[in-house]
Design an enzyme around this catalytic site. Structure first.
Site, PDB file in Angstrom:
ATOM      1  N   ASP A 136      -4.360   5.287   6.220  1.00  0.00           N
ATOM      2  CA  ASP A 136      -4.879   6.510   6.832  1.00  0.00           C
ATOM      3  C   ASP A 136      -5.891   6.106   7.914  1.00  0.00           C
ATOM      4  O   ASP A 136      -5.504   5.805   9.037  1.00  0.00           O
ATOM      5  CB  ASP A 136      -5.479   7.348   5.691  1.00  0.00           C
ATOM      6  CG  ASP A 136      -5.957   8.715   6.108  1.00  0.00           C
ATOM      7  OD1 ASP A 136      -5.254   9.387   6.859  1.00  0.00           O
ATOM      8  OD2 ASP A 136      -7.048   9.127   5.664  1.00  0.00           O
ATOM      9  N   LYS A 160      -0.342   6.883   8.938  1.00  0.00           N
ATOM     10  CA  LYS A 160      -0.765   8.004   9.787  1.00  0.00           C
ATOM     11  C   LYS A 160      -1.403   7.434  11.050  1.00  0.00           C
ATOM     12  O   LYS A 160      -2.619   7.212  11.091  1.00  0.00           O
ATOM     13  CB  LYS A 160      -1.802   8.857   9.046  1.00  0.00           C
ATOM     14  CG  LYS A 160      -1.285   9.579   7.807  1.00  0.00           C
ATOM     15  CD  LYS A 160      -2.418  10.370   7.139  1.00  0.00           C
ATOM     16  CE  LYS A 160      -1.934  11.113   5.925  1.00  0.00           C
ATOM     17  NZ  LYS A 160      -3.054  11.671   5.114  1.00  0.00           N
ATOM     18  N   ARG A 176       1.528  12.178  -8.915  1.00  0.00           N
ATOM     19  CA  ARG A 176       2.057  10.840  -8.629  1.00  0.00           C
ATOM     20  C   ARG A 176       3.496  10.699  -9.121  1.00  0.00           C
ATOM     21  O   ARG A 176       4.240   9.854  -8.648  1.00  0.00           O
ATOM     22  CB  ARG A 176       1.217   9.758  -9.336  1.00  0.00           C
ATOM     23  CG  ARG A 176      -0.202   9.648  -8.839  1.00  0.00           C
ATOM     24  CD  ARG A 176      -0.827   8.349  -9.353  1.00  0.00           C
ATOM     25  NE  ARG A 176      -2.275   8.343  -9.255  1.00  0.00           N
ATOM     26  CZ  ARG A 176      -2.955   8.007  -8.169  1.00  0.00           C
ATOM     27  NH1 ARG A 176      -2.312   7.687  -7.070  1.00  0.00           N
ATOM     28  NH2 ARG A 176      -4.276   8.005  -8.185  1.00  0.00           N
ATOM     29  N   GLU A 202       0.843  -1.209   0.000  1.00  0.00           N
ATOM     30  CA  GLU A 202       0.000   0.000   0.000  1.00  0.00           C
ATOM     31  C   GLU A 202       0.877   1.257   0.000  1.00  0.00           C
ATOM     32  O   GLU A 202       2.009   1.226   0.482  1.00  0.00           O
ATOM     33  CB  GLU A 202      -0.845   0.014   1.280  1.00  0.00           C
ATOM     34  CG  GLU A 202      -2.333  -0.133   1.109  1.00  0.00           C
ATOM     35  CD  GLU A 202      -3.023   0.938   0.301  1.00  0.00           C
ATOM     36  OE1 GLU A 202      -2.428   1.568  -0.589  1.00  0.00           O
ATOM     37  OE2 GLU A 202      -4.203   1.150   0.555  1.00  0.00           O
ATOM     38  N   ASP A 203       0.353   2.344  -0.510  1.00  0.00           N
ATOM     39  CA  ASP A 203       1.080   3.610  -0.433  1.00  0.00           C
ATOM     40  C   ASP A 203       0.952   4.219   0.962  1.00  0.00           C
ATOM     41  O   ASP A 203       1.928   4.670   1.546  1.00  0.00           O
ATOM     42  CB  ASP A 203       0.610   4.601  -1.515  1.00  0.00           C
ATOM     43  CG  ASP A 203      -0.901   4.820  -1.519  1.00  0.00           C
ATOM     44  OD1 ASP A 203      -1.631   4.145  -0.759  1.00  0.00           O
ATOM     45  OD2 ASP A 203      -1.362   5.672  -2.302  1.00  0.00           O
ATOM     46  N   ASP A 213      -1.376  10.847  -4.862  1.00  0.00           N
ATOM     47  CA  ASP A 213      -1.944  11.852  -5.759  1.00  0.00           C
ATOM     48  C   ASP A 213      -2.785  12.901  -5.052  1.00  0.00           C
ATOM     49  O   ASP A 213      -3.236  12.736  -3.919  1.00  0.00           O
ATOM     50  CB  ASP A 213      -2.833  11.173  -6.791  1.00  0.00           C
ATOM     51  CG  ASP A 213      -4.143  10.703  -6.167  1.00  0.00           C
ATOM     52  OD1 ASP A 213      -4.094   9.959  -5.166  1.00  0.00           O
ATOM     53  OD2 ASP A 213      -5.215  11.103  -6.663  1.00  0.00           O
TER      54      ASP A 213
END
Ligand code: IMP
Ligand code: MG
Length: 181
Positions: free
Chosen positions: A106, A134, A169, A102-103, A163
């Site tokens: 959150d 986070k 990106r 995953e990027d 993004d």
């Protein structure tokens, strides 16, 4: 420090390309160690994780496969935790050791949903490698990533795959929204 302005907002460079590569190398080393002798299946969550996954994979020395899904969290003013699969799973995960790439995690709603789905489909193990995390935004404890590149505050991040309305990106560093002091 590099800054960029986008849609009237200022973003400050938070992690340089060199810092990112160092973190990615460290994560790959841990994965190589933890999965020694196994053949994990990497699942890259599009769109955001494509840059991270490409860099990570090239430092993984295990026999492994990679496949892709495209997930989108519910878009609205309130987070309902509803996830849409724009591109679903094409690979059988039954009896596989899965590493989700995953990027950013959150609220954790996306990973909560997806990990459950992989477990329902019979994966032997499911771990999450997320470049960013986070912790202060996390709403689902079971979505806490197993491999974390950087912990960041609850400020919006862009670049290196992440993004802003589909743009940015391609930035080689990670930038965060400048806070009014
Ligand atoms: P979650 O379901 O709330 O954990 O959010 C997961 C997804 O929201 C991530 O995979 C990203 O695609 C997106 N997202 C969350 N925070 C950011 C951010 O700061 N910048 C860009 N995308 C983000
Ligand atoms: Mg994502």
């Amino acid at each position: 420090m590099r800054t960029i302005t986008h849609q009237g907002m200022t973003f400050e460079e938070r992690f340089t390309p060199a810092q990112i590569q160092e973190a990615v190398t460290h994560l790959a080393q841990r994965i190589n160690h933890d999965y020694e002798g196994r053949q994990p299946l990497f699942i890259c969550v599009l769109n955001g994780a494509f840059v991270f996954a490409a860099d990570l994979m090239r430092q993984v020395s295990l026999d492994c496969r990679i496949t892709f899904v495209r997930l989108r969290s519910y878009e609205g003013t309130a987070t309902t935790g509803q996830i849409t699969e724009l591109i679903g799973l094409s690979e059988d995960v039954y009896h596989r050791d899965v590493i989700v790439v995953e990027d950013i995690v959150d609220t954790g709603n996306t990973m909560h949903y997806f990990k459950h789905k992989l477990e329902e489909n019979g994966a032997t193990s499911v771990r999450v490698a997320s470049l960013l995390f986070k912790p202060d935004a996390l709403q689902r404890e079971d979505a806490r990533p197993d491999y974390i590149g950087f912990e960041v505050p609850k400020h919006f991040c862009i670049g290196y795959g992440l993004d802003l309305d589909g743009l940015c990106r391609n930035l080689d560093a990670i930038y965060t929204l400048k806070q009014n002091k």
